[in-house]
Design an enzyme around this catalytic site. Sequence first.
Site, mmCIF file in Angstrom:
data_model
loop_
_atom_site.group_PDB
_atom_site.id
_atom_site.type_symbol
_atom_site.label_atom_id
_atom_site.label_comp_id
_atom_site.label_asym_id
_atom_site.label_seq_id
_atom_site.Cartn_x
_atom_site.Cartn_y
_atom_site.Cartn_z
ATOM 1 N N CYS A 1 -7.550 -4.858 5.749
ATOM 2 C CA CYS A 1 -7.894 -3.879 4.635
ATOM 3 C C CYS A 1 -9.167 -4.213 4.055
ATOM 4 O O CYS A 1 -9.501 -5.129 3.907
ATOM 5 C CB CYS A 1 -6.437 -3.103 4.581
ATOM 6 S SG CYS A 1 -6.141 -4.122 2.499
ATOM 7 N N SER B 1 4.330 -11.369 0.966
ATOM 8 C CA SER B 1 3.507 -10.487 0.886
ATOM 9 C C SER B 1 3.598 -9.329 1.181
ATOM 10 O O SER B 1 4.690 -8.899 2.405
ATOM 11 C CB SER B 1 2.217 -10.433 2.667
ATOM 12 O OG SER B 1 2.309 -8.828 3.199
ATOM 13 N N SER C 1 -3.573 -8.341 4.896
ATOM 14 C CA SER C 1 -3.934 -9.510 4.062
ATOM 15 C C SER C 1 -3.776 -11.000 5.396
ATOM 16 O O SER C 1 -4.484 -11.836 5.163
ATOM 17 C CB SER C 1 -3.243 -10.738 2.912
ATOM 18 O OG SER C 1 -1.935 -10.209 3.613
ATOM 19 N N HIS D 1 -4.484 -7.968 -6.475
ATOM 20 C CA HIS D 1 -3.456 -7.367 -6.873
ATOM 21 C C HIS D 1 -3.911 -6.947 -8.547
ATOM 22 O O HIS D 1 -2.901 -5.569 -8.664
ATOM 23 C CB HIS D 1 -1.692 -8.049 -7.350
ATOM 24 C CG HIS D 1 -1.783 -8.967 -6.083
ATOM 25 N ND1 HIS D 1 -2.575 -10.311 -5.586
ATOM 26 C CD2 HIS D 1 -1.280 -8.628 -4.463
ATOM 27 C CE1 HIS D 1 -2.303 -10.700 -4.311
ATOM 28 N NE2 HIS D 1 -1.545 -9.741 -3.498
ATOM 29 N N GLU E 1 0.764 -7.202 -8.491
ATOM 30 C CA GLU E 1 0.711 -6.154 -8.418
ATOM 31 C C GLU E 1 1.391 -5.169 -9.605
ATOM 32 O O GLU E 1 0.691 -3.951 -10.958
ATOM 33 C CB GLU E 1 0.473 -5.189 -7.345
ATOM 34 C CG GLU E 1 0.028 -3.563 -7.296
ATOM 35 C CD GLU E 1 -0.030 -2.713 -6.120
ATOM 36 O OE1 GLU E 1 0.127 -0.860 -6.282
ATOM 37 O OE2 GLU E 1 0.001 -3.383 -5.451
#
Length: 314
Positions: free
Chosen positions: A12, A225, A269, A74, A126
């Site tokens: 992304c 992930s 990722s 994150h 995160e």
Amino acid sequence: MNILLANPRGFCAGVDRAISIVELALEIHGAPIYVRHEVVHNRFVVDGLKAKGAVFVEELDEVPDGAIVIFSAHGVSQEVRQEAKRRGLKVFDATCPLVTKVHMQVARASKKGTKAILIGHEGHPEVIGTMGQYDNQDAGIFLVESVEDIAKLPVSSQDDLTFMTQTTLSIDDTSDVIEALKEKYPAIQGPRKNDICYATTNRQQAVRELAKQSQLVLVVGSKNSSNSNRLAELASRMGVPSKLIDGPQDIDPSWLDGVETIGITAGASAPEVLVQSVVEHLKTLGVTGVSNLEGCEENMVFEVPKELRIHEVK
């Protein structure tokens, strides 16, 4: 036996930006460059950056005074930022801009004295960074992972109450939690659109379509992930066996028994080179055709910090 590739899949804009920041910092300043936490949750990517001279640490006390440090995609808490500033560390911030947007929501709630509820996975970096934007001791921020957690919330009044979400959650699960929050706290405020990012949303929608046409779904991504795990879970919920793999070395040929179409996607990722290595390996196991699922096109690009961008242009 055929392969159907999901679209979109893989990197992304936030991941692209984070990796570019590390690579450009290494190019400009030379090794070592310290990175707090894995810059993105993918073993192949992290190992590649290590080979170029990146040093991954979990806390800033592992970073020498005067060194260059990069914050991962994150995000980090305000406490970490303050520590870096106090120690005079040179910081490049690779926090995804969509995570930063949630940080700003939390910081505004803290400043106004509004109680905040974050929907997310406990212990995920995160979530730790996002909750670390809140420092108002008179109100508070609370974490919920599921509908069941809502009953345990120590929040009695719905006045001055808001919610936000981690960016890489299951769309379906998050919708259920938001609905339950609004049922318990009808006056609760939240973002006009949930904080789950465009890439997470697009990849989950692509997996829905992929699962309809496949007898096995392989998700290329690392075990830590979050968004990759959600893709594998979604395919399983749709009744299709799914496997989360780091690469071709993880594939068990017995998974292919009775399978006509193998659906393949990749977490945000995971690089495309890994997807192609999986495809090539499957060809040695009997795959004869590869096709792409139609899907939405992603054109999002996030710029690197100005200091690195000037060098990039040169």
